[in-house]
Design a protein around this motif. Sequence first.
Motif, PDB file in Angstrom:
ATOM      1  N   GLY A   1      -6.726   2.808  -3.458  1.00  0.00           N
ATOM      2  CA  GLY A   1      -8.060   2.496  -2.956  1.00  0.00           C
ATOM      3  C   GLY A   1      -8.330   1.021  -2.779  1.00  0.00           C
ATOM      4  N   LEU A   2      -9.586   0.669  -2.922  1.00  0.00           N
ATOM      5  CA  LEU A   2     -10.033  -0.702  -2.710  1.00  0.00           C
ATOM      6  C   LEU A   2      -9.414  -1.682  -3.688  1.00  0.00           C
TER       7      LEU A   2
ATOM      8  N   GLU B   1     -11.169  -8.159  -4.012  1.00  0.00           N
ATOM      9  CA  GLU B   1     -12.357  -9.009  -4.139  1.00  0.00           C
ATOM     10  C   GLU B   1     -13.654  -8.202  -4.047  1.00  0.00           C
ATOM     11  N   LEU B   2     -13.572  -6.981  -3.535  1.00  0.00           N
ATOM     12  CA  LEU B   2     -14.761  -6.142  -3.380  1.00  0.00           C
ATOM     13  C   LEU B   2     -15.060  -5.292  -4.607  1.00  0.00           C
TER      14      LEU B   2
ATOM     15  N   GLY C   1     -13.428  -3.497 -11.412  1.00  0.00           N
ATOM     16  CA  GLY C   1     -13.943  -2.235 -11.940  1.00  0.00           C
ATOM     17  C   GLY C   1     -12.823  -1.231 -12.160  1.00  0.00           C
ATOM     18  N   PRO C   2     -13.116  -0.138 -12.849  1.00  0.00           N
ATOM     19  CA  PRO C   2     -12.082   0.859 -13.122  1.00  0.00           C
ATOM     20  C   PRO C   2     -11.651   1.582 -11.848  1.00  0.00           C
TER      21      PRO C   2
END
Length: 126
Positions: free
Chosen positions: A83-84, A90-91, A95-96
Amino acid sequence: MAKMEMATLYLCLQAILLLSLNASPMAQALPAQGLHQSTISLSTEPDYTPVPVKGGDVDWLEFPINLEYLEAEFFLWSVFGYGLDKVAPELVSGGPPPIGGQKANLDPFLFEVIKEFADQEVGHLR
């Protein structure tokens, strides 16, 4: 429409475009062609006083951005199997990672279509 009318219309549209781009030579030439600068108002100043965004409004803005994140993750995982966090770290701000996402078994055509969707969603977030 007559050829002369089309040429006049074209010149008028071109003049309006150049005025919107602050092209001063065209602005000086307009009165010679029968157009008056005073009839065109291209102000970029707001006609209101901006106010800060209130707490409730922020919630309304966060909801669609969360949907964009969800769509980006869905399409990226479907096509690439990640995924991202790998495509645009950077977006995600560390986060997990999503739980349960996996690469889909797509034929070549659907792979390209879903990949385009994924690229668009990442673009929306940027």
